[in-house]
Design a protein around this motif. Structure first.
Motif, PDB file in Angstrom:
ATOM      1  N   THR A 156       0.852  -1.186   0.000  1.00 54.42           N
ATOM      2  CA  THR A 156       0.000   0.000   0.000  1.00 54.42           C
ATOM      3  C   THR A 156       0.896   1.247   0.000  1.00 54.42           C
ATOM      4  O   THR A 156       2.105   1.159   0.234  1.00 54.42           O
ATOM      5  CB  THR A 156      -0.913   0.040   1.238  1.00 54.42           C
ATOM      6  N   LYS A 157       0.280   2.404  -0.266  1.00 52.96           N
ATOM      7  CA  LYS A 157       1.014   3.669  -0.224  1.00 52.96           C
ATOM      8  C   LYS A 157       0.537   4.461   0.981  1.00 52.96           C
ATOM      9  O   LYS A 157      -0.670   4.707   1.152  1.00 52.96           O
ATOM     10  CB  LYS A 157       0.802   4.461  -1.500  1.00 52.96           C
ATOM     11  N   VAL A 158       1.468   4.852   1.817  1.00 51.30           N
ATOM     12  CA  VAL A 158       1.161   5.636   3.006  1.00 51.30           C
ATOM     13  C   VAL A 158       2.096   6.843   3.021  1.00 51.30           C
ATOM     14  O   VAL A 158       3.331   6.678   3.051  1.00 51.30           O
ATOM     15  CB  VAL A 158       1.330   4.799   4.293  1.00 51.30           C
ATOM     16  N   HIS A 159       1.508   8.041   2.972  1.00 51.39           N
ATOM     17  CA  HIS A 159       2.291   9.277   2.953  1.00 51.39           C
ATOM     18  C   HIS A 159       3.324   9.266   1.832  1.00 51.39           C
ATOM     19  O   HIS A 159       4.480   9.699   1.998  1.00 51.39           O
ATOM     20  CB  HIS A 159       2.990   9.520   4.301  1.00 51.39           C
ATOM     21  N   GLY A 160       2.904   8.718   0.673  1.00 53.06           N
ATOM     22  CA  GLY A 160       3.758   8.719  -0.514  1.00 53.06           C
ATOM     23  C   GLY A 160       4.820   7.636  -0.550  1.00 53.06           C
ATOM     24  O   GLY A 160       5.615   7.590  -1.489  1.00 53.06           O
ATOM     25  N   LYS A 161       4.821   6.785   0.470  1.00 52.41           N
ATOM     26  CA  LYS A 161       5.820   5.733   0.550  1.00 52.41           C
ATOM     27  C   LYS A 161       5.164   4.353   0.491  1.00 52.41           C
ATOM     28  O   LYS A 161       4.034   4.173   0.935  1.00 52.41           O
ATOM     29  CB  LYS A 161       6.625   5.844   1.863  1.00 52.41           C
ATOM     30  N   ALA A 162       5.907   3.382  -0.062  1.00 49.25           N
ATOM     31  CA  ALA A 162       5.416   2.004  -0.087  1.00 49.25           C
ATOM     32  C   ALA A 162       5.465   1.405   1.313  1.00 49.25           C
ATOM     33  O   ALA A 162       6.357   1.705   2.106  1.00 49.25           O
ATOM     34  CB  ALA A 162       6.257   1.161  -1.045  1.00 49.25           C
ATOM     35  N   GLN A 163       4.496   0.550   1.570  1.00 47.32           N
ATOM     36  CA  GLN A 163       4.412  -0.100   2.873  1.00 47.32           C
ATOM     37  C   GLN A 163       3.795  -1.478   2.697  1.00 47.32           C
ATOM     38  O   GLN A 163       2.847  -1.655   1.934  1.00 47.32           O
ATOM     39  CB  GLN A 163       3.550   0.758   3.817  1.00 47.32           C
ATOM     40  N   LEU A 164       4.331  -2.468   3.378  1.00 49.74           N
ATOM     41  CA  LEU A 164       3.762  -3.814   3.313  1.00 49.74           C
ATOM     42  C   LEU A 164       2.502  -3.886   4.163  1.00 49.74           C
ATOM     43  O   LEU A 164       2.422  -3.268   5.229  1.00 49.74           O
ATOM     44  CB  LEU A 164       4.773  -4.851   3.811  1.00 49.74           C
ATOM     45  N   THR A 165       1.532  -4.646   3.686  1.00 50.80           N
ATOM     46  CA  THR A 165       0.294  -4.815   4.468  1.00 50.80           C
ATOM     47  C   THR A 165       0.524  -5.675   5.694  1.00 50.80           C
ATOM     48  O   THR A 165      -0.248  -5.621   6.652  1.00 50.80           O
ATOM     49  CB  THR A 165      -0.797  -5.463   3.602  1.00 50.80           C
ATOM     50  N   ALA A 166       1.558  -6.481   5.678  1.00 51.01           N
ATOM     51  CA  ALA A 166       1.946  -7.288   6.832  1.00 51.01           C
ATOM     52  C   ALA A 166       3.462  -7.414   6.834  1.00 51.01           C
ATOM     53  O   ALA A 166       4.090  -7.514   5.782  1.00 51.01           O
ATOM     54  CB  ALA A 166       1.309  -8.675   6.772  1.00 51.01           C
ATOM     55  N   SER A 167       4.045  -7.390   8.011  1.00 52.31           N
ATOM     56  CA  SER A 167       5.500  -7.516   8.124  1.00 52.31           C
ATOM     57  C   SER A 167       5.827  -8.242   9.432  1.00 52.31           C
ATOM     58  O   SER A 167       5.513  -7.698  10.507  1.00 52.31           O
ATOM     59  CB  SER A 167       6.165  -6.136   8.095  1.00 52.31           C
ATOM     60  N   PRO A 168       6.319  -9.465   9.367  1.00 57.43           N
ATOM     61  CA  PRO A 168       6.651 -10.209   8.150  1.00 57.43           C
ATOM     62  C   PRO A 168       5.396 -10.732   7.455  1.00 57.43           C
ATOM     63  O   PRO A 168       4.334 -10.876   8.076  1.00 57.43           O
ATOM     64  CB  PRO A 168       7.504 -11.368   8.674  1.00 57.43           C
ATOM     65  N   GLY A 169       5.559 -11.023   6.166  1.00 56.59           N
ATOM     66  CA  GLY A 169       4.469 -11.598   5.388  1.00 56.59           C
ATOM     67  C   GLY A 169       5.033 -12.542   4.344  1.00 56.59           C
ATOM     68  O   GLY A 169       6.240 -12.530   4.060  1.00 56.59           O
ATOM     69  N   ARG A 170       4.152 -13.342   3.769  1.00 59.61           N
ATOM     70  CA  ARG A 170       4.589 -14.288   2.739  1.00 59.61           C
ATOM     71  C   ARG A 170       4.065 -13.841   1.374  1.00 59.61           C
ATOM     72  O   ARG A 170       2.924 -13.379   1.252  1.00 59.61           O
ATOM     73  CB  ARG A 170       4.106 -15.702   3.048  1.00 59.61           C
ATOM     74  N   VAL A 171       4.890 -14.017   0.353  1.00 60.22           N
ATOM     75  CA  VAL A 171       4.553 -13.568  -0.992  1.00 60.22           C
ATOM     76  C   VAL A 171       3.737 -14.644  -1.704  1.00 60.22           C
ATOM     77  O   VAL A 171       4.225 -15.754  -1.932  1.00 60.22           O
ATOM     78  CB  VAL A 171       5.818 -13.246  -1.807  1.00 60.22           C
ATOM     79  N   ALA A 172       2.491 -14.316  -2.029  1.00 60.50           N
ATOM     80  CA  ALA A 172       1.613 -15.166  -2.839  1.00 60.50           C
ATOM     81  C   ALA A 172       1.662 -16.651  -2.447  1.00 60.50           C
ATOM     82  O   ALA A 172       1.874 -17.520  -3.299  1.00 60.50           O
ATOM     83  CB  ALA A 172       1.963 -15.014  -4.323  1.00 60.50           C
ATOM     84  N   PRO A 173       1.442 -16.979  -1.164  1.00 63.68           N
ATOM     85  CA  PRO A 173       1.603 -18.373  -0.739  1.00 63.68           C
ATOM     86  C   PRO A 173       0.642 -19.351  -1.395  1.00 63.68           C
ATOM     87  O   PRO A 173       0.930 -20.555  -1.443  1.00 63.68           O
ATOM     88  CB  PRO A 173       1.386 -18.309   0.778  1.00 63.68           C
ATOM     89  N   ALA A 174      -0.486 -18.860  -1.898  1.00 65.50           N
ATOM     90  CA  ALA A 174      -1.449 -19.760  -2.533  1.00 65.50           C
ATOM     91  C   ALA A 174      -1.160 -19.983  -4.018  1.00 65.50           C
ATOM     92  O   ALA A 174      -1.800 -20.841  -4.648  1.00 65.50           O
ATOM     93  CB  ALA A 174      -2.869 -19.204  -2.374  1.00 65.50           C
ATOM     94  N   ASP A 175      -0.212 -19.242  -4.567  1.00 67.56           N
ATOM     95  CA  ASP A 175       0.142 -19.412  -5.977  1.00 67.56           C
ATOM     96  C   ASP A 175       0.673 -20.823  -6.201  1.00 67.56           C
ATOM     97  O   ASP A 175       1.488 -21.326  -5.415  1.00 67.56           O
ATOM     98  CB  ASP A 175       1.197 -18.375  -6.357  1.00 67.56           C
ATOM     99  N   THR A 176       0.246 -21.469  -7.283  1.00 66.66           N
ATOM    100  CA  THR A 176       0.700 -22.840  -7.561  1.00 66.66           C
ATOM    101  C   THR A 176       2.211 -22.920  -7.782  1.00 66.66           C
ATOM    102  O   THR A 176       2.791 -24.004  -7.722  1.00 66.66           O
ATOM    103  CB  THR A 176      -0.022 -23.412  -8.796  1.00 66.66           C
TER     104      THR A 176
END
Length: 608
Positions: A424-444
């Motif tokens: 997401t973008k917060v105050h013009g900066k990128a931010q993760l929705t969760a930290s730590p988080g996993r990248v596309a874990p449901a992707d085959t």
């Protein structure tokens, strides 16, 4: 023989009837007065007499194997023909300990067979054998045929011919050209007595009592004595594996850069664990090269040091914690952030549903403190039980270690084993929705494989996004000495899908904040020149920083005589262009026989 060696060699041979290629089946024996070993071997990789019963095949015994399930002996004709494409040696598979000795002159009756080490599905070349033999000893104490010298002059610089498209890319039916192709040259010597002299070690002695040497000391040489694997089209043709027909206690314990001085000689075999192998009944003398483990430079106060280190299935029962701790503190100089791969759960390979790894990580952190290092904090996400591949029951995963005295971790709730992290973008900066988080874990793409771990770190007020990876392994790929040329790399399919997913996530961060500092690192399980790396790099979203090193220093892993890249740290444009990055592949494991992991750690230093 010791159990490890027996188990390894035992995998080389199963019942010949289950692994042979019958090109021709005749019901009557071939005429004894016309059948010599070179007639059996022929001018291609498979015998023109496969499936044929032969009698009175004469020769001198050059080597005897009495251990494992591949028991038998090598027979060589002392009266060779004039064709360099036809080998004068052959393996006689007896299944039990043979009753012959080196120097015996014998005649053999049996069936010509083609045995494929690892089975037909492996894509390996086959070994021409005489099976179900009847052996007659004519005399003993004879001179063994002189060993053919394998050296830089005799081995061609081109590795292999292109396979026959009409045969799915197989080279089996092609006439051997031993003066043109290295694989053809070695095949033309299959089963024969060969020798190398003063050969430099390019892969250290492993637990299975084998090592690799090169007969071409200047071929893609590293400054530490190895041979770099730099592209699919520039193979290292001088590599050859060395095993021993003698007691394992007498086998040299060698590191890369050591040398087997004098003569190493014996029959040339072919197996599923590396292809052409000199099975020595005469070993050269080990001359130590004095190779030492490397130490990287300590980061300065204004530099952020980020490392990746595959600790090879680390669990609380292992004896390597102090070794890993010393490596991190003394050789890596206590990086600010360390991405660890292959951290197992609290009871390792016990498959009882345990997924937590807090005991494993705590034991490592405590060992680091005891070694004089920082009290690292850590973050990770436990996987779903038995869903991320690796050793069954081990539940390997990536873990972030970070030094809280130097860097902080931005904790943001919501990350778990099945929820995809977003941007997401917060105050013009990128931010993760969760930290730590996993990248596309449901992707085959991540089926039965480790999911990437993403986190936000802050160093001196600057946010750095770090994505820890452990991509699909190369298991299932055809070997470099396969009958299919070029070999098929089937594991790439999943790795390419994984690289696509990771690149898409990085792209999402950079679209949100063009100048974001992003690091994607870990065990990529592929080369810096591979399509996997190109997909990760995309259209400039990332760049593999190991390419900042001279080509002779680009390696993190040593396999079958090839020093190669598997571990990488890729960086976004802001880090590459503006942060004065320094990269170091710290060689502490891959070149040594007493390694605590088979991977070398990597360290990146830069100024955010």
């Amino acid at each position: 023989m010791p159990s490890k060696r027996t188990a390894r060699i035992g995998a080389l041979t199963v019942a010949a009837v289950c692994s042979t290629i019958s090109a021709v089946v005749l019901t009557t024996p071939a005429h004894a007065d016309t059948v010599h070993i070179h007639d059996i071997q022929g001018t291609t990789r498979t015998s023109p007499l496969a499936g044929t019963k032969v009698t009175d095949v004469a020769g001198i015994v050059t080597g005897v194997r009495t251990y494992g399930s591949s028991k038998g002996f090598w027979l060589q004709d002392s009266a060779p023909d004039a064709d360099p494409a036809t080998s004068e040696g052959v393996f006689v598979f007896t299944s039990s300990a043979p009753k012959v000795a080196v120097g015996d002159s014998v005649t053999v009756a049996g069936t010509v067979s083609e045995y494929v080490p690892g089975g037909a599905s492996s894509g390996n070349q086959s070994v021409t054998e005489i099976t179900k033999p009847t052996v007659t000893v004519v005399s003993s104490g004879n001179a063994v045929p002189a060993a053919t010298v394998v050296d830089a002059k005799s081995v061609p610089d081109t590795y292999a011919p292109t396979g026959d498209t009409a045969a799915s890319g197989s080279v089996n039916g092609l006439t051997l050209e031993p003066a043109t192709y290295a694989l053809d040259y070695y095949e033309s010597l299959e089963g024969m007595n060969v020798q190398v002299a003063d050969a430099r070690v390019v892969t250290a002695t492993d637990p299975y009592t084998e090592l690799w040497v090169t007969v071409k000391p200047h071929e893609h040489a590293t400054r530490r004595g190895g041979t770099v694997y730099g592209s699919y089209t520039s193979q290292n043709t001088g590599r050859i594996q060395i095993q021993s027909l003698g007691a394992t206690a007498g086998f040299p314990t060698a590191n890369v850069g050591d040398k087997l001085t004098g003569t190493t000689a014996g029959p040339l075999d072919y197996n599923q664990f590396g292809g052409y192998t000199l099975v020595a009944n005469q070993l050269g003398t080990l001359e130590k090269g004095g190779l030492e483990r490397e130490t990287t430079q300590k980061q300065s106060r204004g530099e952020l040091a980020v490392a990746t280190y595959n600790v090879e299935n680390l669990d609380p029962g292992d004896a390597s914690f102090d070794g890993h701790a010393s490596a991190i503190v003394n050789n890596l100089k206590s990086p600010d952030v360390v991405s660890l791969e292959e951290i197992q759960d609290n009871n390792g390979a016990t498959d009882d549903g345990t997924v937590a790894a807090d005991q494993t990580v705590k034991k490592l952190i405590d060992a680091i403190v005891a070694a004089g290092g920082p009290a690292y904090d850590w973050r990770s996400i436990d996987p779903v039980n038995d869903q991320d591949g690796g050793e069954p029951g081990g539940n390997i995963r990536q873990v972030f270690l970070f030094n809280p005295e130097r860097v902080s971790f931005t904790d943001r709730a919501g990350g778990d084993s099945t929820t995809a992290v977003g941007v997401t973008k917060v105050h013009g900066k990128a931010q993760l929705t969760a930290s730590p988080g996993r990248v596309a874990p449901a992707d085959t793409a991540w089926k039965s494989s480790r999911k990437p771990l993403a986190g936000e770190f802050v160093f001196r007020g600057h946010t750095v996004f770090v994505i820890a990876n452990h991509l699909n392994s190369k298991g299932g790929d055809q070997g470099l000495t396969a009958q299919y040329q070029p070999p098929t790399r089937s594991s790439e399919v999943q790795r390419h899908a994984q690289a696509t997913a990771v690149n898409a996530f990085v792209n999402e961060i950079l679209k949100t904040q063009k100048n974001a500092d992003v690091i994607t690192l870990g065990d990529i399980n592929d080369f810096e020149f591979s399509d996997t790396a190109k997909i990760l790099e995309g259209d400039g979203e990332l760049w593999s920083a190991i390419k900042s090193l001279p080509k002779s220093e680009r390696y993190t892993y040593d396999y079958q005589g090839n020093a190669q890249v598997l571990d990488q740290i890729l960086v976004s444009p802001s880090i590459r262009r503006d942060c004065g990055l320094e990269y170091d592949s710290v060689h502490i494991n891959s070149e040594f026989s007493d390694q605590i992991s088979d991977h070398d750690p990597q360290v990146l230093r830069f100024r955010p």
